[in-house]
Design an enzyme around this catalytic site. Structure first.
Site, short mmCIF file in Angstrom:
data_model
loop_
_atom_site.label_atom_id
_atom_site.label_comp_id
_atom_site.label_asym_id
_atom_site.label_seq_id
_atom_site.Cartn_x
_atom_site.Cartn_y
_atom_site.Cartn_z
N HIS A 1 -60.72 30.06 114.06
CA HIS A 1 -62.06 29.89 114.63
C HIS A 1 -62.05 28.65 115.52
CE1 HIS A 1 -66.38 29.17 114.80
NE2 HIS A 1 -66.63 30.24 114.07
N SER B 1 -68.82 26.83 109.34
CA SER B 1 -67.87 26.80 110.45
C SER B 1 -67.79 25.41 111.08
CB SER B 1 -68.26 27.82 111.52
OG SER B 1 -68.24 29.12 110.99
N LYS C 1 -63.11 27.19 103.85
CA LYS C 1 -64.47 27.33 104.38
C LYS C 1 -65.30 28.23 103.47
CE LYS C 1 -66.70 29.80 108.17
NZ LYS C 1 -66.53 30.40 109.51
N ASP D 1 -60.07 33.07 109.37
CA ASP D 1 -61.31 33.09 110.16
C ASP D 1 -61.05 33.52 111.60
OD1 ASP D 1 -63.85 32.55 111.24
OD2 ASP D 1 -64.15 30.87 109.90
N ASP D 2 -61.67 34.60 112.03
CA ASP D 2 -61.59 35.10 113.42
C ASP D 2 -60.18 35.55 113.81
OD1 ASP D 2 -64.24 34.44 113.54
OD2 ASP D 2 -64.09 33.09 115.24
N LYS E 1 -65.13 40.22 117.65
CA LYS E 1 -66.10 39.62 116.73
C LYS E 1 -67.53 39.86 117.22
CE LYS E 1 -67.55 35.00 115.15
NZ LYS E 1 -67.10 33.63 114.92
N ARG F 1 -68.15 37.17 104.25
CA ARG F 1 -67.73 36.47 103.04
C ARG F 1 -68.56 36.88 101.82
NH1 ARG F 1 -64.51 32.24 105.17
NH2 ARG F 1 -64.45 32.71 107.41
N HIS G 1 -69.24 28.80 103.68
CA HIS G 1 -70.20 29.45 104.57
C HIS G 1 -71.10 30.47 103.89
CE1 HIS G 1 -70.78 30.02 109.17
NE2 HIS G 1 -71.89 29.66 108.52
N CYS H 1 -69.32 35.71 110.12
CA CYS H 1 -68.84 34.84 109.04
C CYS H 1 -69.50 35.01 107.68
CB CYS H 1 -68.96 33.38 109.47
SG CYS H 1 -67.79 32.90 110.75
N ASP I 1 -61.84 37.64 108.15
CA ASP I 1 -63.27 37.89 108.00
C ASP I 1 -63.85 38.77 109.10
OD1 ASP I 1 -63.15 35.96 110.02
OD2 ASP I 1 -64.92 34.89 109.34
N ASN I 2 -63.28 38.71 110.30
CA ASN I 2 -63.73 39.55 111.42
C ASN I 2 -62.74 39.40 112.56
OD1 ASN I 2 -66.12 37.03 111.43
ND2 ASN I 2 -64.69 37.16 113.15
#
Length: 479
Positions: free
Chosen positions: A225, A156, A131, A38-39, A298, A82, A133, A78, A277-278
């Protein structure tokens, strides 16, 4: 008599060969382990230039597999990212955009077919630890989307009562979820420090339990994140502060999963995929990662928002020590896994492209030529063909020009900066700094045609155009 003996010898030889063939086990389809961080920014691994900490397990994965340097998240946020990964679709095709809040009443439509659902038709055990989401109501949770097991958090971990905007956001308590049921509440950063270790423990347990069956293990770690949290084992271990500590723990976690695959004799028959994811949430400053020199991060359609680190490893199948610069995206993972496992493709239209031949080492193949950069609800902010990227005039997030925050507090990141129409040659200018729109009218015209086709298919809020082939997001019956 001699002729009889010759015929008998040949007959016995044929029987022996048939018996040998019958005893030879059929080729096994691979297990799939998919890490989705994540991130994580392009520059956040030591193999991609990170400073102040090391990621030896991920560096080893890169050395033992193929590193893809032109790998795009489908969207720089997010939930959308996904949804795209699991369905093989641009997220706006399946009606998903942004990041679902705890009380949004929306989620990935259960009618959409995920990687997990496709693999279950081939007898795979399926588990997700991390996660989700993609909808926090029970009707949208992973057990409704093809997964046998789920342990993790529904969205998140900044969507909780400790958020600085709690007075206006009114976030409910955040709980671990086991299957469909709420578990322990995550009340503090100390509680959040259990995220990476507990998810890793459950992932390792899943491998042990399913070592005799083909399995799909999806591990979407919630960190790095914000808010950052790390266990005592890694606290203060890096020269990069808590962000480096968190990355060291994530690297350890990946190493634990890889170690278990080897311990169970599954290493040679498992495709491992690692990506994000980003890009990094840059206005968090020392609590954010690095885009590796790409523009912005992001929440933007520039390369820093969507170009991600990506490694894939499968000993003897995926070439080791290789770097591929071919354009790929998370939406291409589903059709590739389907081919590798013999699973069928979803019944509805998808956007992903099978890159199996490229994955196995055929560098003459260029599966993906074009890519669409959608953001916000359904805004086509840019299109790409090969190395050319046309950015359309649009309002968007901008990190540049503002000082980042410190110690977990964000700096400003205006959401309405007016970006002009521009053209970039990513082969010469990966940082998207030099607009060559005026010098290349023929390239602009070619990219405009790609955009027009996308608008007809998927729509474009910037042009106030509705797409013909967009499906509905899932909506809770309780709302």
């Amino acid at each position: 008599m001699l002729r009889f003996l010759s015929v008998l010898t040949v007959s016995l030889l044929l029987c022996f060969l048939m018996a040998f063939q019958q005893k030879t086990p059929p080729a096994k389809t691979p297990n799939i382990v998919l890490f989705f961080i994540d991130d994580l920014g392009y520059g956040d691994l030591s193999v991609t230039g990170a400073l102040g900490y090391k990621t030896p397990n991920l560096d080893k994965m890169a050395a033992e597999g193929t590193r893809f340097t032109n790998f795009m998240a489908a969207q720089a946020v997010c939930s959308a990212s996904r949804a795209a990964l699991l369905t093989g679709c641009y997220p706006n095709r399946v009606g998903v955009y942004g990041a679902f809040g705890p009380s949004s009443g929306t989620g990935l439509n259960p009618n959409e077919e995920t990687i997990a659902e496709l693999l279950k038709t081939k007898g795979y055990a399926t588990g997700i630890f991390g996660k989700w989401h993609l909808g926090s109501e029970q009707e949208f949770l992973p057990l409704k989307q093809g997964f046998d097991e789920y342990f993790g958090i529904p969205y998140s971990h900044d969507m909780w009562p400790l958020h600085p905007w709690q007075e206006r956001a009114k976030y409910p308590p955040l709980h671990w979820i086991e299957g469909n049921e709420q578990g322990k509440e995550i009340k503090t950063l100390e509680d959040a420090s259990e995220l990476t270790p507990r998810i890793t423990e459950r992932s390792v347990s899943f491998i042990r339990k399913n070592k005799k069956n083909p399995f799909f293990l999806y591990i979407p770690y919630p960190l790095p994140h914000v808010p950052l949290a790390v266990s005592a084992k890694f606290k203060g271990k890096s020269q990069r502060g808590i962000f480096g500590d968190v990355l060291m723990e994530l690297d350890w976690a990946v190493g634990e999963v890889m170690k278990e695959l080897k311990a169970q004799g599954l290493d040679e028959n498992t495709l491992v995929i690692f990506t994000s994811d980003n890009g990094p949430w840059l206005n968090y400053g020392d609590h954010a990662g690095s885009s590796g020199g790409f523009r912005e991060g992001k929440g933007t359609s520039f390369e820093g928002g969507q170009r991600e680190p990506c490694m894939m490893r499968w000993p003897g199948v995926v070439p080791a020590g290789r770097v591929s610069n071919k354009l790929l995206s998370t939406i291409d993972i589903l059709p590739t896994i389907a081919r590798l496992t013999g699973a069928r493709l979803p019944k509805e239209k998808i956007d992903g492209i099978d890159f199996t031949d490229l994955l196995k080492g055929d560098d003459s193949k260029t599966p993906r030529e074009n890519f669409l950069y959608y953001y916000r609800k359904n805004s086509l902010e840019a299109v790409r063909k090969h190395d050319w990227k046309l950015v359309f005039a649009h309002p968007g997030r901008r990190y540049e020009g503002s000082l980042p925050g410190k110690n977990g507090q964000p700096g400003p990141a205006p959401e309405d900066y007016q970006y002009p129409k521009s053209l970039y040659n990513l082969a010469r200018d990966p940082g998207e700094r030099y607009d060559v729109l005026e010098q290349n009218p023929e390239i602009v015209a070619e990219l405009e045609k790609i955009a027009d086709a996308a608008r007809e298919d998927l729509g474009d809020d910037l042009q106030k155009t509705a797409g013909k082939n967009v499906r509905s997001v899932g909506r809770s019956e309780k709302k």
